[in-house]
Design a protein around this motif. Structure first.
Motif: not given
Length: 121
Positions: A39-44, A83-85, A90-99, A115-118
């Motif tokens: 996610q970047v500021p101002g965007k979904e 090959s990062l551009k 953005a801020v990178y978020y981990c997500n998990a669907k857990i039982h 975690t921020q990636v610049t």
């Protein structure tokens, strides 16, 4: 309780590489899906890569550059970013669907702290 712990963000020059990791902890029975959003500021928030039992899906913008891998025994996923551009910043978020073992019929939708990636010269 279950939580996700992320690591690996930082500052990198264009064309460089970074590796993010995300480890899930808790009384986990199964992880239906696990991956990364950004996610970047101002965007979904957008999906970057997600691993499921039937395979891994990638955003079109990262195909061929990013690789998601899983270490099931450690409930951990890794996102290898090459090959990062600058637009990958953005801020990178981990997500998990857990039982969980104590409530197997309910799916927990868990997010990491981000975690921020610049990517910048």
């Amino acid at each position: 309780q279950v939580q996700l712990v992320e690591s690996g963000g930082g500052l990198v020059h264009p064309g460089g590489s970074l590796r993010l990791s995300c480890a899930a902890s808790g009384d986990i029975s199964t992880i239906r899906a696990m991956g990364w959003y950004r996610q970047v500021p101002g965007k979904e928030r957008e999906s970057v890569a997600t691993a499921r039992a039937d395979g891994t899906n990638y955003a079109e913008s990262v195909k061929g550059r990013f690789t998601l891998s899983r270490e099931n025994a450690k409930n951990t996923v890794y996102l290898e970013m090459n090959s990062l551009k600058p637009e990958d910043t953005a801020v990178y978020y981990c997500n998990a669907k857990i039982h969980l073992y104590n409530d197997p019929g309910f799916e927990h939708d868990i997010w990491g702290q981000g975690t921020q990636v610049t990517v910048s010269s």
